[in-house]
Design an enzyme around this catalytic site. Structure first.
Site, mmCIF file in Angstrom:
data_model
loop_
_atom_site.group_PDB
_atom_site.id
_atom_site.type_symbol
_atom_site.label_atom_id
_atom_site.label_comp_id
_atom_site.label_asym_id
_atom_site.label_seq_id
_atom_site.Cartn_x
_atom_site.Cartn_y
_atom_site.Cartn_z
ATOM 1 N N MET A 88 -8.913 -11.738 -11.369
ATOM 2 C CA MET A 88 -7.554 -11.957 -11.147
ATOM 3 C C MET A 88 -7.543 -14.039 -11.875
ATOM 4 O O MET A 88 -8.229 -14.498 -10.965
ATOM 5 C CB MET A 88 -6.718 -11.493 -10.311
ATOM 6 C CG MET A 88 -5.788 -12.266 -10.456
ATOM 7 S SD MET A 88 -5.236 -11.777 -8.355
ATOM 8 C CE MET A 88 -5.201 -13.066 -7.239
ATOM 9 N N HIS A 134 -14.060 -16.981 -1.454
ATOM 10 C CA HIS A 134 -13.808 -16.444 -2.167
ATOM 11 C C HIS A 134 -14.665 -16.445 -3.612
ATOM 12 O O HIS A 134 -14.385 -17.961 -3.919
ATOM 13 C CB HIS A 134 -12.697 -15.994 -2.774
ATOM 14 C CG HIS A 134 -12.321 -14.751 -3.225
ATOM 15 N ND1 HIS A 134 -13.136 -13.455 -3.218
ATOM 16 C CD2 HIS A 134 -11.867 -14.771 -4.740
ATOM 17 C CE1 HIS A 134 -12.636 -12.389 -3.839
ATOM 18 N NE2 HIS A 134 -12.086 -12.788 -5.059
ATOM 19 N N ASP A 160 -14.360 -15.793 2.940
ATOM 20 C CA ASP A 160 -13.459 -15.444 2.399
ATOM 21 C C ASP A 160 -11.860 -16.080 3.321
ATOM 22 O O ASP A 160 -10.530 -15.030 3.792
ATOM 23 C CB ASP A 160 -13.360 -14.380 1.920
ATOM 24 C CG ASP A 160 -12.898 -14.466 1.005
ATOM 25 O OD1 ASP A 160 -11.406 -13.985 0.161
ATOM 26 O OD2 ASP A 160 -13.485 -13.443 -0.804
ATOM 27 N N SER A 216 -14.531 -10.311 -8.006
ATOM 28 C CA SER A 216 -13.003 -10.049 -7.718
ATOM 29 C C SER A 216 -12.314 -8.704 -7.989
ATOM 30 O O SER A 216 -12.791 -7.809 -8.024
ATOM 31 C CB SER A 216 -11.875 -11.218 -7.682
ATOM 32 O OG SER A 216 -10.933 -11.244 -6.726
ATOM 33 N N GLN A 217 -11.353 -8.629 -8.742
ATOM 34 C CA GLN A 217 -10.616 -7.321 -8.626
ATOM 35 C C GLN A 217 -11.653 -6.713 -9.941
ATOM 36 O O GLN A 217 -12.204 -5.275 -10.083
ATOM 37 C CB GLN A 217 -9.521 -7.119 -9.080
ATOM 38 C CG GLN A 217 -9.604 -8.181 -10.221
ATOM 39 C CD GLN A 217 -7.506 -8.411 -10.868
ATOM 40 O OE1 GLN A 217 -7.079 -8.261 -9.817
ATOM 41 N NE2 GLN A 217 -7.299 -8.992 -11.456
#
Ligand SMILES: *[C@@H]1O[C@H](CO)[C@@H](O)[C@H](O)[C@H]1NC(C)=O
Ligand SMILES: *[C@@H]1O[C@H](CO)[C@@H](O)[C@H](O)[C@H]1NC(C)=O
Length: 301
Positions: free
Chosen positions: A36, A284, A228, A110-111
């Site tokens: 993202m 993250h 994270d 991530s996503q």
């Protein structure tokens, strides 16, 4: 060794020495999907990782997916384009790329991690061999504590939308993060209204082809970041989540109904030694090259 064999071996070595690219082309191509707020080609993120992989694996073909026609569109689509549409667009790109015909490895950030899993489940051709999810949220998120990068104004707005009605049709259709919003206090709403995550996680029904396709992976590697501050709960990076009905206690993948009923084939995959759970110190997506080379590179060779 018979002399003929010895000769062939020597010949091959000689040829390989004359042409350094020779022999290294057996490395499977790598397909990456960014997270993202990021894009395919940001020189500080995906661009740097592409370069690193190309240095580590000379001759490898690395495709960093661009969803849309421009880099700006690609970033914007990471927030606002229906995920199911994005996955179809990715599948189409992969199917049309002649270099991927023999299969490929995939690495999602991530996503991008859960989106590439959807690609594995929905689009078996060309075949994905190993899937590496770097900080992906396989059971979704319940909260956006902090946003990565320079996108905090968008994040504040997104947070408001999610808190006020992630499962309203309009929000679902137009906000990517709503499609993996997982409210443990309202599992029924999630199950019925989540257009993306509830579907790929077999919450409404068991699609046997999702199960079969995922199980045809050689390895499914999940990386969790121990400090994270972006993903809530961080357990989602290892396919765990909050126990249904509350938002404090979590359960592991192995404790979940998804696993116990083996609705997605994950229990079978674990039995076959195909699931790999890795942890990385740091926030993250923060990892060093040493960590990458030691922990992830072996899965790309
Ligand atoms: C092997 O990889 C190199 C570097 O990308 C490329 O120049 C060469 O054409 C490839 N060879 C084959 C046989 O694909
Ligand atoms: C299962 O998933 C495949 C791939 O996305 C899809 O084509 C098919 O329609 C799905 N099956 C059912 C019963 O929904």
């Amino acid at each position: 060794m018979p002399p003929a064999c010895l000769l062939m071996g020597t010949l091959w070595l000689l040829l390989a020495a004359l042409n350094p690219a020779w022999g290294s082309n057996n490395t499977l191509p790598l397909v990456m999907w960014h997270g993202m707020g990021d894009s395919c080609c940001n020189p500080l993120s995906m661009g740097a990782i592409k370069k690193m992989v190309e240095e580590d694996l000379p001759g490898v073909y690395v495709l960093s997916l661009m969803i849309g026609k421009t880099i700006a569109q690609d970033t914007e689509n990471g927030f606002f384009l229906d995920v199911n549409t994005q996955v179809s667009m990715a599948c189409e790109q992969l199917a049309q790329d002649p270099k991927l015909k023999g299969g490929y490895n995939a690495m999602g950030f991530s996503q991008g991690g859960q989106f590439l899993r959807a690609v594995a489940q929905r689009c078996p051709s060309p075949p994905m061999k190993t899937l590496i999810s770097v900080g992906g949220q396989h059971q979704g998120v319940y909260g956006l504590p902090r946003c990565p990068g320079e996108t905090s104004h968008i994040c504040d707005w997104i947070r408001k939308m999610l808190n006020s009605g992630a499962y309203r049709d309009l929000v679902q259709k137009h906000l990517v993060q709503a499609q993996y919003w997982h409210d443990p206090l309202n599992e029924d709403l999630y199950r019925t209204h989540s257009l993306f995550l509830a579907d790929v996680n077999q919450e409404r029904m068991v699609n046997e082809s999702y199960k079969k396709n995922l199980q045809s992976l050689e390895k499914f590697v999940m990386v969790k970041f121990l400090q994270d501050s972006v993903v809530d709960p961080v357990d989602s990076e290892w396919f765990g989540f909050y126990k249904p009905g509350q938002g404090t206690e979590t359960e592991t993948l192995q404790e979940s109904a998804l696993y116990k009923e083996d609705r997605l084939g994950l229990a079978a995959m674990e039995k076959a030694g195909k699931l790999v759970f890795l942890a990385s110190e740091g926030d993250h997506l923060q990892f060093s090259r040493e960590w990458f080379d030691a922990k992830l590179l072996p899965y790309l060779r």
